[in-house]
Write an enzyme that holds these catalytic residues in place. Structure first.
Site, PDB file in Angstrom:
ATOM      1  N   LYS A 108       0.815  -1.217   0.000  1.00 19.11           N
ATOM      2  CA  LYS A 108       0.000   0.000   0.000  1.00 19.11           C
ATOM      3  C   LYS A 108       0.849   1.268   0.000  1.00 19.11           C
ATOM      4  O   LYS A 108       0.380   2.320  -0.414  1.00 19.11           O
ATOM      5  CB  LYS A 108      -0.952   0.002   1.190  1.00 19.11           C
ATOM      6  CG  LYS A 108      -2.103  -0.970   0.987  1.00 19.11           C
ATOM      7  CD  LYS A 108      -3.156  -0.846   2.055  1.00 19.11           C
ATOM      8  CE  LYS A 108      -4.315  -1.775   1.803  1.00 19.11           C
ATOM      9  NZ  LYS A 108      -3.934  -3.212   1.967  1.00 19.11           N
TER      10      LYS A 108
HETATM   11  C1  LIG Z   1      -4.483  -4.303   1.345  1.00 20.91           C
HETATM   12  C2  LIG Z   1      -3.710  -5.558   1.277  1.00 20.91           C
HETATM   13  C3  LIG Z   1      -4.108  -6.615   0.422  1.00 20.91           C
HETATM   14  C4  LIG Z   1      -5.365  -6.557  -0.415  1.00 20.91           C
HETATM   15  O1  LIG Z   1      -5.270  -5.635  -1.481  1.00 20.91           O
HETATM   16  P1  LIG Z   1      -6.581  -5.104  -2.204  1.00 20.91           P
HETATM   17  O2  LIG Z   1      -6.118  -4.024  -3.124  1.00 20.91           O
HETATM   18  O3  LIG Z   1      -7.454  -4.551  -1.095  1.00 20.91           O
HETATM   19  O4  LIG Z   1      -7.216  -6.242  -2.904  1.00 20.91           O
HETATM   20  C5  LIG Z   1      -3.308  -7.745   0.387  1.00 20.91           C
HETATM   21  N1  LIG Z   1      -2.195  -7.858   1.146  1.00 20.91           N
HETATM   22  C6  LIG Z   1      -1.783  -6.878   1.976  1.00 20.91           C
HETATM   23  C7  LIG Z   1      -0.564  -7.075   2.795  1.00 20.91           C
HETATM   24  C8  LIG Z   1      -2.527  -5.685   2.061  1.00 20.91           C
HETATM   25  O5  LIG Z   1      -2.107  -4.714   2.883  1.00 20.91           O
END
Ligand SMILES: *Cc1c(COP(=O)(O)O)cnc(C)c1O
Length: 461
Positions: A108
């Site tokens: 993220k």
């Molecule tokens: C947010 C997140 C996901 C999921 O991603 P999306 O874009 O919400 O599908 C998977 N793994 C981690 C470590 C995350 O922080």
């Protein structure tokens, strides 16, 4: 490039307005129109650095002068600890795309570093200020705080449920001491936090008076930033393996990350499979298997960032699935909000979309996968990545390399690693530094008025 709403009742916006607006006023999601076709540029792009590919892709979507855009890209990747930003590493039969070199050690960071820089650029140009309000169960909040900290034109207020987020995640948020960062520990649940956030955003007078901004994954800038690593890793692996098609496996929660892969496919990257992997919260894998999109109860798992039932970015995919017909889409979304269920007819081959594969990795699968990759390849997967890898193994094809997105660093999840392998993931200097750092946080009751008063008092004007 124009941005239109999936629900068809918002006049087209430019990129900068789309980023500031977040959700379209008609309740839909903003999408680029048209989707650019880059097929004839792929050869040339396959020799570029990560930063250079970013520039070429972003240029197609944004209305920012080239030189400013280059600076913005440089600034967004500066906090990453790996020179290649998002390297693809061969592990067994797979390529692991490591997306965890940002400040909070999860993918993220990539999107939220960009979003903060886009905000900064737009606010500076228009001489405006923004008060960002977010509710988090951990991941998004800390990535957003690390993106926004120290910026003059933004204050950020992040609500998390008091004593209900993982200690490391709490520390990652509350150890940021910059004066524009306000951590609010709400005495309640994550739902209480989200409830307060929605109420404040719905109060349009308040929202306007305090120029409230959001960093949700529905913001187009987040998807855009994530497009880049599909191209960079895809082109790199295609070339190295001399392959004509590539597959991606994506551990999925809100459908943001895999949606970026879908756009990369639509733009012409030769993706032959997008493997959608969920944990026990399987609304999306059920949809791609049956055509039924039905909300269930969220169950807590060892891959907590995927513990989601309603996937906020799914509407963008559904819009394309409905042949870009916003009336049909709007009807479906209204139906979903009334009944928590919609159904889309399967194709002649019994599939919703042959581009997608799907599967569930439950706790047992996740732990066994972590153990297997540790024992056979001496490689540690975090529990989210392990869900993706487990499902990816069901979609292997000799001619088409499989790239698995590694969405978090294993050191963030020591308990799962110990349970799987019998050993801890070892020290990570970023985590050690955070765990020993001083913190600042305000504990507030789960009361909308109290949060409102706090924001009024501490907002940037
Ligand atoms: C947010 C997140 C996901 C999921 O991603 P999306 O874009 O919400 O599908 C998977 N793994 C981690 C470590 C995350 O922080």
């Amino acid at each position: 490039m124009k941005y239109i709403s999936t629900r068809g009742r918002t006049k087209p916006l430019g990129f900068q307005d789309a980023v500031i607006t977040g959700l379209a006023p008609d309740g839909g999601l903003l999408i680029p129109e048209p989707i650019p076709d880059v097929t004839d540029r792929l050869d040339e792009w396959s020799t570029l650095s990560y930063q250079e590919i970013t520039f070429e892709i972003l240029k197609l979507f944004v209305d920012i002068p080239d030189e400013r855009l280059k600076k913005l890209i440089h600034r967004s990747y500066a906090p990453f600890s790996h020179r290649e930003i998002a390297p693809a590493t061969p592990v067994g039969q797979l390529q692991i795309l490591e997306l965890f070199y940002g400040p909070t050690l999860a993918f993220k960071d990539i999107a939220l570093q960009f979003l903060s820089n886009f905000f900064d650029y737009i606010l500076d140009r228009t001489d405006r200020q923004l008060n960002i309000l977010a509710a988090t169960s951990g991941d998004t909040g800390s990535a957003a705080i690390h993106g926004v900290k120290g910026r003059e034109r933004m204050h950020i207020f992040v609500m998390h449920p008091h004593e209900r987020v993982a200690p490391l995640q709490e520390k990652q948020m509350t150890s940021v001491l910059d004066p524009n960062v306000f951590n609010l520990a709400i005495k309640g649940t994550f739902d209480d936090c989200q409830h307060i956030m929605k109420a404040l955003f719905q109060d349009l007078d308040f929202k306007t008076a305090y120029s409230l901004g959001a960093v949700n994954s529905v913001n187009w800038a987040r998807v855009l930033a994530q497009l880049v690593y599909y191209f960079s890793a895809g082109l790199y692996v295609l070339k190295r393996k001399n392959a004509s098609g590539v597959r991606f496996a994506v551990p999925t929660g809100n459908f943001g990350d895999i949606l970026a892969g879908y756009y990369a496919y639509r733009m012409g990257l030769p993706i032959t499979k997008l493997v959608l992997a969920t944990n026990e919260n399987d609304i999306l894998s059920r949809f791609f298997n049956t055509g039924i999109y039905q909300q269930g109860e969220v169950v807590p798992t060892i891959s907590p960032s995927m513990d989601i039932q309603v996937a906020s970015n799914f509407e963008r995919y559904l819009y394309y699935k409905m042949n870009e017909d916003s009336d049909t889409l709007r009807t479906l979304m209204e139906q979903f909000s009334d009944t928590q269920k919609i159904q889309v007819p399967l194709g002649p081959d019994g599939k919703i979309d042959t581009l997608f594969g799907e599967g569930i990795g439950d706790k047992d699968h996740t732990l066994k996968t972590i153990k297997k990759y540790y024992e056979q390849h001496n490689y540690l997967l975090d529990p989210h990545t392990a869900v993706g890898v487990y499902v990816a193994e069901q979609y292997l094809n000799e001619k088409e390399p499989m790239i698995c997105l590694a969405t978090a660093h294993p050191a963030k999840f020591p308990r799962a690693i110990i349970e799987a392998t019998g050993k801890g993931p070892g020290h990570h200097q970023v985590i050690d530094a955070v765990m020993n750092a001083p913190t600042r946080c305000k504990v507030l009751p789960a009361d909308e008025q109290v949060v409102r008063d706090f924001i009024e008092k501490h907002s940037v004007q």
